[in-house]
Scaffold this motif. Structure first.
Motif, PDB file in Angstrom:
ATOM      1  N   THR A 167       0.803  -1.226   0.000  1.00  0.00           N
ATOM      2  CA  THR A 167       0.000   0.000   0.000  1.00  0.00           C
ATOM      3  C   THR A 167       0.838   1.280   0.000  1.00  0.00           C
ATOM      4  N   ILE A 168       2.153   1.174   0.090  1.00  0.00           N
ATOM      5  CA  ILE A 168       3.004   2.363  -0.019  1.00  0.00           C
ATOM      6  C   ILE A 168       3.242   2.652  -1.495  1.00  0.00           C
ATOM      7  N   THR A 169       3.059   3.904  -1.887  1.00  0.00           N
ATOM      8  CA  THR A 169       3.185   4.282  -3.286  1.00  0.00           C
ATOM      9  C   THR A 169       4.192   5.417  -3.454  1.00  0.00           C
ATOM     10  N   ALA A 170       4.620   5.608  -4.688  1.00  0.00           N
ATOM     11  CA  ALA A 170       5.528   6.713  -5.007  1.00  0.00           C
ATOM     12  C   ALA A 170       4.904   8.039  -4.578  1.00  0.00           C
ATOM     13  N   GLY A 171       5.745   8.943  -4.099  1.00  0.00           N
ATOM     14  CA  GLY A 171       5.281  10.224  -3.599  1.00  0.00           C
ATOM     15  C   GLY A 171       5.167  10.278  -2.086  1.00  0.00           C
ATOM     16  N   ALA A 172       5.234   9.115  -1.420  1.00  0.00           N
ATOM     17  CA  ALA A 172       5.132   9.091   0.040  1.00  0.00           C
ATOM     18  C   ALA A 172       6.329   9.791   0.671  1.00  0.00           C
ATOM     19  N   ALA A 173       6.096  10.489   1.774  1.00  0.00           N
ATOM     20  CA  ALA A 173       7.175  11.164   2.506  1.00  0.00           C
ATOM     21  C   ALA A 173       8.044  10.135   3.219  1.00  0.00           C
ATOM     22  N   VAL A 174       9.349  10.373   3.208  1.00  0.00           N
ATOM     23  CA  VAL A 174      10.320   9.462   3.813  1.00  0.00           C
ATOM     24  C   VAL A 174      11.031  10.175   4.953  1.00  0.00           C
ATOM     25  N   GLU A 175      11.054   9.551   6.115  1.00  0.00           N
ATOM     26  CA  GLU A 175      11.761  10.097   7.280  1.00  0.00           C
ATOM     27  C   GLU A 175      13.151   9.456   7.369  1.00  0.00           C
ATOM     28  N   LEU A 176      14.174  10.284   7.242  1.00  0.00           N
ATOM     29  CA  LEU A 176      15.551   9.804   7.339  1.00  0.00           C
ATOM     30  C   LEU A 176      16.262  10.325   8.581  1.00  0.00           C
ATOM     31  N   ALA A 177      15.889  11.517   9.050  1.00  0.00           N
ATOM     32  CA  ALA A 177      16.605  12.130  10.164  1.00  0.00           C
ATOM     33  C   ALA A 177      16.378  11.373  11.467  1.00  0.00           C
ATOM     34  N   ARG A 178      15.128  10.998  11.745  1.00  0.00           N
ATOM     35  CA  ARG A 178      14.842  10.225  12.952  1.00  0.00           C
ATOM     36  C   ARG A 178      13.766   9.178  12.659  1.00  0.00           C
ATOM     37  N   PRO A 179      14.153   8.106  11.979  1.00  0.00           N
ATOM     38  CA  PRO A 179      13.176   7.070  11.642  1.00  0.00           C
ATOM     39  C   PRO A 179      12.640   6.400  12.908  1.00  0.00           C
ATOM     40  N   ARG A 180      11.415   5.906  12.829  1.00  0.00           N
ATOM     41  CA  ARG A 180      10.806   5.257  13.983  1.00  0.00           C
ATOM     42  C   ARG A 180       9.818   4.202  13.509  1.00  0.00           C
ATOM     43  N   PHE A 181       9.396   3.347  14.434  1.00  0.00           N
ATOM     44  CA  PHE A 181       8.324   2.400  14.124  1.00  0.00           C
ATOM     45  C   PHE A 181       7.370   2.310  15.304  1.00  0.00           C
ATOM     46  N   LYS A 182       6.191   1.797  15.039  1.00  0.00           N
ATOM     47  CA  LYS A 182       5.190   1.617  16.084  1.00  0.00           C
ATOM     48  C   LYS A 182       5.467   0.299  16.793  1.00  0.00           C
ATOM     49  N   ALA A 183       5.438   0.319  18.119  1.00  0.00           N
ATOM     50  CA  ALA A 183       5.854  -0.855  18.879  1.00  0.00           C
ATOM     51  C   ALA A 183       4.919  -1.106  20.055  1.00  0.00           C
ATOM     52  N   PHE A 184       5.059  -2.296  20.640  1.00  0.00           N
ATOM     53  CA  PHE A 184       4.341  -2.637  21.869  1.00  0.00           C
ATOM     54  C   PHE A 184       5.252  -3.490  22.741  1.00  0.00           C
ATOM     55  N   ILE A 185       4.877  -3.639  23.997  1.00  0.00           N
ATOM     56  CA  ILE A 185       5.636  -4.477  24.927  1.00  0.00           C
ATOM     57  C   ILE A 185       4.895  -5.803  25.064  1.00  0.00           C
ATOM     58  N   PRO A 186       5.498  -6.928  24.665  1.00  0.00           N
ATOM     59  CA  PRO A 186       4.806  -8.217  24.776  1.00  0.00           C
ATOM     60  C   PRO A 186       4.687  -8.638  26.237  1.00  0.00           C
ATOM     61  N   PRO A 187       3.823  -9.614  26.529  1.00  0.00           N
ATOM     62  CA  PRO A 187       3.689 -10.077  27.910  1.00  0.00           C
ATOM     63  C   PRO A 187       5.053 -10.483  28.490  1.00  0.00           C
ATOM     64  N   GLY A 188       5.338  -9.995  29.677  1.00  0.00           N
ATOM     65  CA  GLY A 188       6.610 -10.291  30.313  1.00  0.00           C
ATOM     66  C   GLY A 188       7.778  -9.491  29.764  1.00  0.00           C
ATOM     67  N   GLY A 189       7.504  -8.504  28.912  1.00  0.00           N
ATOM     68  CA  GLY A 189       8.576  -7.771  28.258  1.00  0.00           C
ATOM     69  C   GLY A 189       9.153  -6.626  29.071  1.00  0.00           C
ATOM     70  N   TYR A 190       8.593  -6.360  30.239  1.00  0.00           N
ATOM     71  CA  TYR A 190       9.127  -5.283  31.075  1.00  0.00           C
ATOM     72  C   TYR A 190       9.685  -5.860  32.363  1.00  0.00           C
ATOM     73  N   LYS A 191      10.986  -5.652  32.594  1.00  0.00           N
ATOM     74  CA  LYS A 191      11.598  -5.982  33.879  1.00  0.00           C
ATOM     75  C   LYS A 191      11.633  -4.710  34.691  1.00  0.00           C
ATOM     76  N   PRO A 192      10.870  -4.628  35.796  1.00  0.00           N
ATOM     77  CA  PRO A 192      10.732  -3.358  36.504  1.00  0.00           C
ATOM     78  C   PRO A 192      11.991  -2.952  37.268  1.00  0.00           C
ATOM     79  N   PHE A 193      11.994  -1.700  37.700  1.00  0.00           N
ATOM     80  CA  PHE A 193      13.099  -1.164  38.472  1.00  0.00           C
ATOM     81  C   PHE A 193      13.178  -1.823  39.850  1.00  0.00           C
ATOM     82  N   ASN A 194      14.411  -1.905  40.343  1.00  0.00           N
ATOM     83  CA  ASN A 194      14.676  -2.298  41.727  1.00  0.00           C
ATOM     84  C   ASN A 194      15.042  -1.020  42.485  1.00  0.00           C
ATOM     85  N   TYR A 195      14.287  -0.695  43.526  1.00  0.00           N
ATOM     86  CA  TYR A 195      14.521   0.513  44.305  1.00  0.00           C
ATOM     87  C   TYR A 195      15.490   0.183  45.436  1.00  0.00           C
TER      88      TYR A 195
END
Length: 214
Positions: A167-195
Motif C-alpha cells: 500500500t506504499i506508493t511513489a510520492g510518500a514522505a520518507v523520514e531519514l533524520a529520525r526514523p521510527r516504528f510503532k511498537a508494543f511491549i509483549p507479555p513479560g517484556g518489562y523488567k521493573p526497576f529495583n529501588y
C-alpha cells in the motif's frame, strides 16, 4: 486528558534513558530439508523489528513516572513510537532532510528511489528510513546498499530491507533524520526497576523487550 496511542516519541521513547540497545529484524521463516543435504525455506510472514533495551539507573520519582507510562499501555494493547536511541541519524548527516519522498519502487518492492535530498547527499548501507502510511501504520527499514544524490537531489533505486508493503506508493514522505516504528511491549517484556534500599532513592536494573506492531 485521555491517553492517545501510539505514544509520541517525546512522551515515552525520549524518557527511556537507555544504556544499551540491541535491534534485530526478526524473520518468520520455516525450513525443511531432505536426506541429501538440500534445504528449503519459506517466509510465513513479513519480518518485524524487535529491540532489547536496558535502562539507566535514575531517581525514584523518574522511575515511577516511567512505570506509570508503561501501565498506561494496558499491557500489550497500547502502542508507542520507538526510535533506536543508539542511532544518531544517517551517516551523511541529518541536515536538509525535511522534504524527502519516494520517487520509485522496484517491482519486487525491495528497492526504492528517492527525491528531495540535498545535492551530493550520501546514503550509506545501514542508514534507517521510515514511512507513515495508512491509518496509524509505519514502515521501518534499512538501506542494504549506499548511493550519492545527484545534482537534483535524487538517487536511483537502492535495495532496502524489509520489502515495502503493497500500500506504499511513489510520492510518500520518507523520514531519514529520525526514523521510527510503532511498537508494543509483549507479555513479560518489562523488567521493573529495583529501588535500592535503605532509602529507595535510586532505581536500577530495568529493561524492556519490544516488538514492532505491523
Amino acid at each position: 486528558m485521555a491517553l492517545t496511542y501510539p505514544y509520541p516519541l517525546a512522551d515515552f521513547c525520549d524518557g527511556l534513558r537507555a544504556i544499551s540497545v540491541v535491534m534485530t529484524l526478526r524473520r518468520h521463516d520455516e525450513q525443511s530439508g531432505g536426506g541429501d543435504g538440500r534445504f528449503w525455506t519459506a517466509e510465513l510472514a513479513p519480518p518485524l523489528w524487535s529491540a532489547e533495551v536496558a535502562l539507566a539507573a535514575r531517581p525514584a520519582p523518574l522511575a515511577r513516572e516511567l512505570d506509570a507510562r508503561i501501565d498506561g499501555l494496558n499491557g500489550s494493547s497500547g502502542t508507542f513510537l520507538f526510535s533506536d536511541p543508539s542511532y544518531r541519524g544517517p551517516a551523511g548527516g541529518s541536515a536538509g532532510l525535511t522534504a524527502v519522498t519516494l520517487s520509485g519502487i522496484s517491482a519486487d518492492r525491495g528497492a526504492v528511489a528517492l527525491a528531495g535530498l540535498p545535492a551530493g547527499f550520501v546514503i550509506t548501507a545501514g542508514d534507517f528510513l521510515s514511512i507513515d502510511y495508512g491509518p496509524g501504520r509505519v514502515y521501518f527499514g534499512r538501506f542494504a546498499e549506499g548511493a550519492v544524490a545527484n545534482g537534483s537531489g535524487a538517487i536511483a533505486q537502492r535495495e532496502i530491507r524489509p520489502h515495502l508493503p503493497m500500500t506504499i506508493t511513489a510520492g510518500a514522505a520518507v523520514e531519514l533524520a529520525r526514523p521510527r516504528f510503532k511498537a508494543f511491549i509483549p507479555p513479560g517484556g518489562y523488567k521493573p526497576f529495583n529501588y535500592v534500599l535503605p532509602h529507595g532513592e535510586i532505581a536500577v536494573g530495568a529493561s524492556l523487550s519490544i516488538l514492532q506492531k505491523p
